[in-house]
Enzyme design. Structure first.
Site, mmCIF file in Angstrom:
data_model
loop_
_atom_site.group_PDB
_atom_site.id
_atom_site.type_symbol
_atom_site.label_atom_id
_atom_site.label_comp_id
_atom_site.label_asym_id
_atom_site.label_seq_id
_atom_site.Cartn_x
_atom_site.Cartn_y
_atom_site.Cartn_z
ATOM 1 N N ASP A 141 -10.490 2.148 -4.178
ATOM 2 C CA ASP A 141 -10.083 3.553 -4.093
ATOM 3 C C ASP A 141 -10.767 4.465 -5.098
ATOM 4 O OD1 ASP A 141 -8.298 3.435 -1.939
ATOM 5 O OD2 ASP A 141 -6.658 2.743 -3.205
ATOM 6 N N GLU A 180 1.171 0.154 -4.815
ATOM 7 C CA GLU A 180 0.232 1.207 -5.200
ATOM 8 C C GLU A 180 0.994 2.530 -5.300
ATOM 9 O OE1 GLU A 180 -3.645 3.555 -3.347
ATOM 10 O OE2 GLU A 180 -1.983 2.888 -2.097
ATOM 11 N N ASP A 206 0.830 -1.195 0.000
ATOM 12 C CA ASP A 206 0.000 0.000 0.000
ATOM 13 C C ASP A 206 0.871 1.255 0.000
ATOM 14 O OD1 ASP A 206 -2.693 1.236 0.369
ATOM 15 O OD2 ASP A 206 -1.812 1.927 2.251
#
Length: 739
Positions: free
Chosen positions: A364, A292, A264
């Site tokens: 997201d 990400e 992340d």
């Protein structure tokens, strides 16, 4: 794939007559990737809490009562999904064609709700961790997690965990950044702040968290990495305890048997530290890692994103492509020309283009069907994601057209949290389900989708015809996004052999057939159609399509995937263009080879990559594939240069400093900014610093460069600087700029 002077390499190989010890040849995929190599995967992303409630006894646990909403009206509380629920639906996922599941973080999250203007909020999503070594009680336990791994294997499904390396939980509410080590309290954000000591050069701290406030300038690299992402307590990975804690925690999940890690918010973490993290992981187990990095194609830090993926051993999620897909298929603000340009851009920028992770929906962003009500367009964009260069991700429920169109506090229709509805349907007869299933089967059957390069065969405002080709294997895809009119195209070139080809999808998305004559075809594409045509060749030699991971050091296990390796073991050869090394092979099959990285490999001057080649038992030699060789176990080192004002290293706007040096990790003295470490950071001008991943206990010589992004550097004058790295922990060296 990257080939390098193959003729010269072949000449070297012909001089090599040394055979190496190999294991007994077998037929299946390698032990490292029992479900097949990652480039063949179809990943299914699951928000655990919103997938399926398989165990109602953990809905309102005693450890954290009151965070569960049985009415499912508060979108920011727990709704009951758990690990048992995923286990229960493995047969469904298997039928869909899923080969890997990316699950939301399973760490123990905070045990209290946060009271906000939007109502009570809990860590149902998993991104507010407090203890990285304990499983969240709403989801299950370590035994449940182990069971998931074991049961998933029975369906040839790999489990990918979502690991949060950037932060713990909110710093200003709830448990205030509370952090535990396997149940033992370590600190929280206010307590940690009492001992904060600001470093004069890096402006970072020596304690567990950074205390620099929230990010305000999203184009400032130092802010992006050293300030809080929103209000989340930002880890200082350069603290030896944090470095060790995050790596030790990861080892627990590797031991459990995971096959992948999604990292992340890697944009907000030091890339030099992340490279040491990847080295740590790969020394334990060969898994697929991707991060990400939120970016668009047009932002300056897209350059940083590309460099990170090409240098860190960690791939990235293709967020820039997703933004273009939304504009092309949902909003109609861009055309197929823009999509073609996007594909050309990312496939030319990224060294291992087929390892990028492609998606259209995620936790997201608003779901596609919240932005556009066109089911046809949704089918088209799903088909593109499944066939474009890269590894496709299907967000849970996409195959059921799952979406919820409420507007959140940021004015987004279907945005967080409304992009995370509860899964309610398990219909295996929807068109989307059939589409994903069919193309998942094609990904396994035709290696053009997993390993092939891409060529544009035709493009207009509404039509995009692209071809994937891996040696003799071909997949040709045609999309007409015009929902009302057919489009006729003539004399389109293709690598498909002459003949008649029916639509692989059987007309599921209104596709049609073609006849190839003389390497060309003409066709009228129906409105709103997707046509897929394919050809599978018999390998004429060993064809290398993938290497996993793309980075490693002596002793690491690496897997080569492709076709035509033969049933009898041959050799794996590593060359730098002048010298060649033989690797010990531990597994060999016609499509998969596992080998141990040998010691003593040297990389070319100005580069940190070597080329890996397969030499079949009958002497046939494959194409080469790039591999980043590390010279030893990696540790993070902070390199500082002070007092650059008035020296050759003094910069003007648009210029940065870079680090290069005598080891592969420092680019073997390359002056190119695509190789050298950087760009360096300058929060306390005229002092600069950069965190580099370098071999432990090693003598290094180094210098600094001055150059714009993408340029070639101006060298710092004078003698080389020198430093011997420590055997463990976090290193640091500080020098004064040469004149």
């Amino acid at each position: 794939m990257r080939s390098r002077k193959i003729a010269a390499i072949l000449a070297i190989l012909l001089l090599l007559g040394v055979l190496i010890g190999t294991s007994q040849a077998t037929a299946g995929p390698s032990p490292s990737y029992p479900t097949g190599d990652p480039q063949t995967w179809v990943i299914y992303q699951i928000v655990i809490d919103r997938f399926y409630d398989g165990n109602t006894s953990n809905n309102n646990p005693a450890k954290s009562p009151g965070l569960y909403d049985p009415t499912k009206t508060n979108w920011r509380l727990y709704w009951g999904g758990d690990i048992d629920g995923i286990i229960a639906k493995l047969p469904y996922l298997y039928e869909l064609g899923v080969t890997a599941i990316w699950i939301s973080p399973v760490f123990d999250n905070i045990d209290v709700a946060i009271n906000t203007s939007s109502g009570l909020q809990a860590g149902y999503h998993g991104y507010w961790p407090k203890d990285f070594k304990v499983i969240e009680e709403h989801f299950g336990s370590w035994s449940t997690f182990y069971k998931l791994i074991q049961e998933a294997r029975k369906y040839n499904i790999t489990v990918i965990i979502d690991f949060v390396v950037n932060h713990s939980n909110p710093s200003d509410a709830g448990e205030y950044g509370a952090l535990y080590d396997n149940g033992t309290f370590v600190t929280d954000y206010p307590t940690d702040a009492k001992y904060a000591t600001v470093d004069p050069i890096t402006r970072s701290l020596s304690n567990i968290y950074n205390h620099n406030g929230g990010i305000t300038n999203w184009n400032d690299r130092w802010e992006v990495r050293y300030k809080n992402l929103f209000n989340l307590a930002d880890f200082n990975q350069l603290n030896p305890w944090v470095d060790r804690y995050l790596k030790e925690s990861t080892a627990l999940y590797l031991k459990a048997g995971i096959g992948g890690i999604r990292l992340d918010a890697v944009k907000h973490v030091e890339p030099g530290w992340l490279k040491t993290y990847a080295d740590y992981v790969y020394a334990i187990k060969n898994v697929f890692m991707f991060g990400e990095w939120y970016q668009s194609f047009n932002d300056e830090m897209y350059w940083d994103m590309v460099k990170f993926a090409n240098d860190s051993g960690i791939s990235v999620i293709n967020i820039p492509l997703q933004q273009v897909l939304v504009d092309v298929f949902a909003y109609d603000t861009k055309t197929m020309y823009d999509l073609d340009n996007a594909v050309k851009k990312y496939t030319s920028n990224f060294m291992w283009q087929n390892k990028l992770v492609n998606f259209i929906d995620s936790h997201d962003v608003p779901r596609f069907l919240s932005l556009s009500k066109s089911i046809t367009r949704f089918h088209q964009v799903l088909a593109f994601v499944m066939t474009a260069p890269g590894i496709p991700v299907i967000y849970y429920g996409d195959e059921q057209y799952l979406h919820y169109d409420a507007t959140n506090e940021f004015g987004q229709v279907g945005g967080d949290p409304y992009n995370r509805p509860m899964m309610t349907s398990w219909d295996t007869t929807t068109t989307a389900f059939k589409l994903i299933k069919a193309l998942a089967q094609l990904r396994r059957a035709n290696t053009a989708l997993a390993y092939g390069l891409v060529t544009t065969r035709y493009v207009s405002s509404d039509v995009y015809i692209f071809e994937r080709k891996f040696f003799g294997n071909v997949v040709l895809v045609a999309i007409n996004r015009n929902l009302n009119s057919p489009v006729a195209v003539s004399n389109v070139y293709t690598s498909l052999p002459d003949g008649v080809y029916s639509d692989y999808l059987g007309g599921l998305i209104n596709g049609t057939s073609i006849k190839v004559v003389g390497g060309k075809f003409s066709v009228t594409l129906p409105p709103g159609s997707v046509s897929v045509w394919q050809y599978k060749a018999v390998p004429s030699g060993p064809w290398v399509g993938a290497i996993d991971p793309t980075m490693g050091r002596a002793g690491n296990v690496v897997v080569i995937s492709g076709e035509g390796f033969g049933s009898q073991p041959g050799q794996v050869l590593i060359t730098n263009g002048q010298s060649t090394w033989s690797a010990t092979v531990t597994y060999w099959s016609d499509k998969s080879i596992e080998f141990i990285v040998p010691s003593g490999v040297t990389t070319p001057l100005n580069d940190n990559h070597v080329t890996v080649i397969v030499k079949r038992a009958d002497g046939a030699t494959s194409n080469g594939i790039a591999f980043q060789y590390l010279s030893g176990r990696q540790i993070p080192v902070i390199f500082e240069v002070q007092n650059t004002k008035g020296t050759t290293l003094e910069t003007v706007p648009g210029e940065f400093l870079w680090l290069t040096g005598s080891v592969p990790e420092l680019s073997n003295w390359s002056p190119a900014t695509t190789r050298a470490v950087g760009p360096m950071l300058c929060p306390a001008w005229p002092n600069w610093f950069v965190v580099a991943s370098v071999p432990a206990n090693t003598y290094i010589e180094f210098k600094f460069l001055k150059a714009p992004l993408g340029g070639t550097g101006v060298w710092e004058p004078g003698s080389n600087h020198a430093y011997t790295t420590p055997s463990d922990g976090i290193g640091r060296v500080s020098v004064t700029a040469n004149g």
